[in-house]
Write a protein that holds these residues in place. Structure first.
Motif, PDB file in Angstrom:
ATOM      1  N   PHE A  22       0.842  -1.199   0.000  1.00 23.52           N
ATOM      2  CA  PHE A  22       0.000   0.000   0.000  1.00 23.52           C
ATOM      3  C   PHE A  22       0.871   1.241   0.000  1.00 23.52           C
ATOM      4  N   SER A  23       0.287   2.330  -0.448  1.00 18.74           N
ATOM      5  CA  SER A  23       0.946   3.616  -0.252  1.00 18.74           C
ATOM      6  C   SER A  23       0.848   3.976   1.230  1.00 18.74           C
ATOM      7  N   THR A  25      -3.848   3.908  -1.881  1.00 19.21           N
ATOM      8  CA  THR A  25      -3.583   3.077  -3.053  1.00 19.21           C
ATOM      9  C   THR A  25      -3.044   1.713  -2.625  1.00 19.21           C
ATOM     10  N   VAL A  34      -1.301  -1.858  -4.119  1.00 20.15           N
ATOM     11  CA  VAL A  34      -0.610  -2.420  -5.286  1.00 20.15           C
ATOM     12  C   VAL A  34      -0.783  -3.934  -5.250  1.00 20.15           C
ATOM     13  N   ARG A  54      -0.645  -7.618  -8.018  1.00 23.45           N
ATOM     14  CA  ARG A  54       0.073  -8.082  -9.193  1.00 23.45           C
ATOM     15  C   ARG A  54      -0.754  -9.174  -9.871  1.00 23.45           C
ATOM     16  N   SER A  57      -2.026  -0.764  -9.769  1.00 22.59           N
ATOM     17  CA  SER A  57      -2.446   0.039  -8.610  1.00 22.59           C
ATOM     18  C   SER A  57      -3.965   0.069  -8.562  1.00 22.59           C
ATOM     19  N   ASN A 114      -7.040   2.099  -6.657  1.00 29.82           N
ATOM     20  CA  ASN A 114      -7.456   3.208  -5.807  1.00 29.82           C
ATOM     21  C   ASN A 114      -8.515   2.690  -4.832  1.00 29.82           C
ATOM     22  N   GLN A 117      -8.597   0.838 -11.249  1.00 32.48           N
ATOM     23  CA  GLN A 117      -7.341   0.111 -11.423  1.00 32.48           C
ATOM     24  C   GLN A 117      -6.516   0.739 -12.540  1.00 32.48           C
ATOM     25  N   ILE A 173       0.683  -0.461 -13.619  1.00 35.16           N
ATOM     26  CA  ILE A 173       1.886   0.335 -13.323  1.00 35.16           C
ATOM     27  C   ILE A 173       2.931   0.083 -14.400  1.00 35.16           C
ATOM     28  N   PRO A 220       3.719   2.683  -3.983  1.00 32.16           N
ATOM     29  CA  PRO A 220       3.413   4.021  -4.510  1.00 32.16           C
ATOM     30  C   PRO A 220       3.670   5.109  -3.474  1.00 32.16           C
ATOM     31  N   LEU A 251       6.766   6.369  -7.494  1.00 35.36           N
ATOM     32  CA  LEU A 251       6.861   4.968  -7.066  1.00 35.36           C
ATOM     33  C   LEU A 251       8.242   4.715  -6.493  1.00 35.36           C
ATOM     34  N   GLU A 302      10.533   1.304  -6.408  1.00 39.89           N
ATOM     35  CA  GLU A 302      10.483  -0.034  -6.995  1.00 39.89           C
ATOM     36  C   GLU A 302      11.740  -0.814  -6.630  1.00 39.89           C
TER      37      GLU A 302
END
Lengths: 458, 321
Positions: A307-308, A313, A315, A317, A324, A326, A332, A335, A352, A358, A360
């Motif tokens: 999460f942010s 947000t 994240v 996969r 991402s 919201n 959605q 990324i 995020p 970001l 990473e």
């Protein structure tokens, strides 16, 4: 004699009235020439570094006209919004502020609701320094949960036990999962105030794992796998929540059918009591640990990434890469990492930032054309390498951000060739694992810790 | 005695009207009038009775000249000490009227008694505690109230000490009572004198309280509060508005801090101080009660002087706080 004395009273009365009238006139004039003044201010210097939306409340000595955000300057720079109510100007910080930093907030052009005279209100404060906790697995001695500051070398062991699997800071306590000689797990609560240790009774015979704590409430979450449930979905892994302010009763998180859900993974959303759990069918479910009930599905994804820091947000996969989500409107977006040195990197873990950027973990072009795993800060147009292990020999295991996004906390193994596992039944780690605390803005390593699971508190 | 009966009957009638008559049967304004008037009476009555009892203690039961004996001879220092009497007396302004009358009868000069009367409701312990609970030390309101109240009381005490014939400040009726008390010391037992003073003081004070409470209720009903509140942020008008509000509301000094607390975010702190200093000394109920003791001319002078001093105090607080 009497008349004279009576006249004396009258003269005194008249003089006194005259003097008072003059003085009143003087102070009325001064009052009209003066703009509003600051009489008091309130700010939680600790909360302001850990949560967005915290307020500095400036109290004027009189009701003031509405203040606009462009009248406010914050040094060092910080985004703010503002509301005015009577004599209170509430400056709201849209992002958490930096730790242990002197801030100056100036509000210019403040005037009362009835007079045009303006003034500038200024307030200075210093944000609190954080506490850092981490897990040090000693070889041949008790494991330790250690507390330290961001600067200096002072450390304090807050809890030690034979084998510590994981821990989480919750309020002014830490929750710890330990393993005994028979590989049985236990949940212990350690007071950070007086060091008292309490063992929390489990709902039955079984194993604990995947411990987490809400950053905003005295609530824990943990996965409980009952003994003898190997044949059930995901081995019967139930997500339980525990509201420590209400007692010591575990509450199972329900699935869409109202029955306790078997979870593959789960996390608390930063800043509240919401949590996201991934069910056995890979459905992401969002539930509130403070208000148990049927959760809301967010879609099916292969992996819950994170999460942010502001909790807005998530994240996840899928087979094509990170996405991402919201959490306000469930929108959605895939990324797409920005190029690093002109080459689009392969990204793994993604977190995020609240400004849209970001951080990473990515494979980036190295010196001899080979790829190196690095932490990359992606501002949306280009990636900047923030950190790589020394000589590129090691690996970055995982990383997280401090609640105010000022620091990246990376768990690294310095040398992959010489690494040895500690052999723990759960969460085994390299005996040489380190945690590096990296300043997100400068890339400077501000601290290195001999251990892992570093968490910011305060 | 007649007035005592009239006062008690009046209060009883108000209570009966308020609780026995179906509220819906009364017009809203009349309901408001009854509620506001009765609240002033209920709030004040215990302190009035306590004040009368303390007055009896001072006049009858304390050894003659006890208080006088320990006071400084210098008039200024003496009045200052008298202005501090209120610290030991948890009585609001209504209760201090009979006590101040008792002090005059007991041998204090009129300016000395006046100094006590003006300071006591502000520096009594309950008032200080409630003001602190309401405002803490914010904006210097508590400190300004205590220091301002003492200063105003002593300045006015000093002013009236320059009057050649202080007994002319008193109503003829009360002056006669004082004179009678001087020559009547040994005719009754202490209990008899106590009863006599209780009846006399009650007869004087109760109707005044009754009429003052009705007037305060009536003005609150007739004057829209919004008119006063709209003036809150102006340095001058806020002070004047608070003086008018204090005069009209006539709330007891022991609880006035809580009454005015909601206004603190819309009014300047100095105007709050003005309310807290002016109100305990001059309000519509107090004027009615003070009229039992002082002439109309004195009450006008007092109102002007306390008004100016309170306004100045508020204006100074607005500038420096």
């Amino acid at each position: 004699m009497t008349r004279t004395s009576t006249d004396q009273f009258r003269r005194s009365f008249a003089w006194l009235v005259a003097v008072l009238l003059v003085l009143c006139a003087v102070f009325v004039a001064l009052g009209y020439l003066q703009g509003p003044r600051l009489t008091d201010a309130q700010v939680d210097t600790q909360a302001v570094t850990s949560r967005s939306g915290q307020q500095l409340r400036l109290f004027a000595n009189q009701p003031v006209a509405a203040v606009a955000a462009d009248q406010i300057t914050v040094t060092p720079d910080a985004r703010v919004s503002v509301t005015t109510d009577g004599d209170v100007i509430a400056v709201q910080f849209d992002q958490p502020l930096h730790y242990a930093t002197d801030y100056v907030v100036r509000v210019e052009g403040v005037h009362s609701i009835s007079l045009p005279q303006t003034s500038t209100l200024e307030y200075r404060f210093t944000t609190s320094a954080p506490e850092l906790f981490w897990l040090h697995r000693a070889q041949g001695a008790d494991d330790q949960i250690v507390r330290t500051g961001l600067t200096g070398s002072d450390t304090t062991v807050v809890f030690a036990s034979e084998r510590i699997v994981e821990f989480a800071v919750v309020g002014r306590a830490i929750a710890v999962i330990t393993v005994d000689g028979d590989d049985r797990t236990a949940l212990q609560l350690v007071s950070l105030t007086d060091g008292a240790v309490e063992t929390v009774p489990l709902p039955g015979p079984g194993t604990l794992s995947d411990l987490g704590a809400s950053s905003a409430a005295f609530v824990l979450g943990v996965v409980f796998t009952p003994d003898g449930a190997q044949d059930e979905v995901l081995g019967g892994r139930q997500l339980l929540t525990l509201d420590l302010s209400a007692g010591r009763t575990f509450v199972p998180v329900e699935g869409l059918d109202g029955a306790p859900v078997a979870v593959a993974d789960w996390r608390f959303v930063p800043g509240g009591t919401l949590l996201v759990a991934q069910s056995s069918e890979q459905t992401m479910l969002i539930a509130d640990a403070a208000a148990p009930g049927i959760p809301t599905p967010l879609g099916k994804f292969a992996e819950l990434v994170g999460f942010s820091s502001d909790g807005r947000t998530m994240v996840v996969r899928d087979v094509l890469g990170p996405i991402s989500v919201n959490l306000q409107d469930a929108a959605q977006a895939r990324i797409e990492p920005s190029p690093v040195q002109g080459v689009t990197p392969f990204v793994g873990q993604v977190v995020p930032l609240s400004d849209g950027g970001l951080v990473e973990k990515a494979a980036v072009p190295g010196a001899a054309g080979a790829f190196t795993v690095a932490l990359v800060v992606d501002d949306g147009s280009a990636g900047r390498v923030l950190y790589t292990t020394p000589d590129g020999k090691g690996s970055i295991e995982t990383f997280s951000l401090s609640p105010n996004e000022q620091f990246v906390i990376a768990e690294v193994v310095p040398d992959n060739e010489s690494t040895v596992s500690d052999g723990y039944p759960q969460k085994p780690r390299s005996t040489s694992i380190r945690t590096v605390i990296i300043d997100l803005a400068s890339g400077e390593i501000v601290k290195t810790l001999e251990g892992f699971e570093a968490q910011f508190a305060g | 005695m007649v007035w005592l009966v009239v006062g008690v009957l009046g209060i009883a009638a108000l209570l009966v009207l308020r609780f026995a008559v179906e509220p819906a049967a009364l017009p809203n304004r009349l309901q408001d009038l009854l509620t506001l008037s009765i609240s002033v009476i209920v709030e004040s009555l215990p302190f009035v009775i306590l004040g009368i009892l303390l007055s009896i203690v001072v006049q009858v039961w304390l050894p003659e000249g006890l208080l006088m004996r320990y006071l400084p001879r210098n008039p200024v220092a003496r009045r200052f000490c008298i202005s501090l009497f209120g610290i030991a007396l948890p009585v609001c302004e209504c209760g201090n009227v009979p006590l101040a009358r008792g002090l005059i009868v007991g041998g204090f000069t009129v300016p000395e008694s006046m100094t006590f009367l003006l300071a006591a409701p502000i520096i009594n312990p309950i008032t200080i505690i409630t003001t602190h609970q309401a405002f803490g030390f914010d904006d210097g309101i508590l400190v300004a109230r205590i220091i301002g109240g003492l200063a105003i009381a002593n300045i006015i005490g000093w002013l009236y000490s320059r009057h050649a014939r202080p007994y002319e400040l008193l109503t003829p009726k009360f002056a006669a009572e004082c004179a009678r008390a001087e020559g009547d010391d040994h005719h009754h037992s202490r209990w008899g004198k106590s009863l006599d003073i209780f009846v006399r003081e009650s007869s004087a004070i109760m109707p005044a309280l009754f009429i003052g409470a009705l007037a305060a209720g009536a003005i609150q009903v007739l004057v829209p509060r919004e008119v006063l509140v709209s003036l809150g942020s102006n340095p001058l008008w806020s002070v004047l508005a608070m003086m008018v509000l204090a005069f009209v509301i006539a709330v007891c000094s022991n609880v006035d801090a809580f009454f005015i607390l909601p206004f603190a975010s819309t009014f300047l702190p100095g105007s709050i101080v003005t309310f807290l200093v002016f109100g305990p000394i001059i309000d519509i109920k107090m004027l009615a009660m003070l009229r039992t003791t002082f002439t109309t001319r004195v009450l006008i002078q007092l109102t002007v002087m306390v008004g100016l001093l309170s306004a100045l105090l508020g204006l100074v607080v607005n500038v420096v706080a």
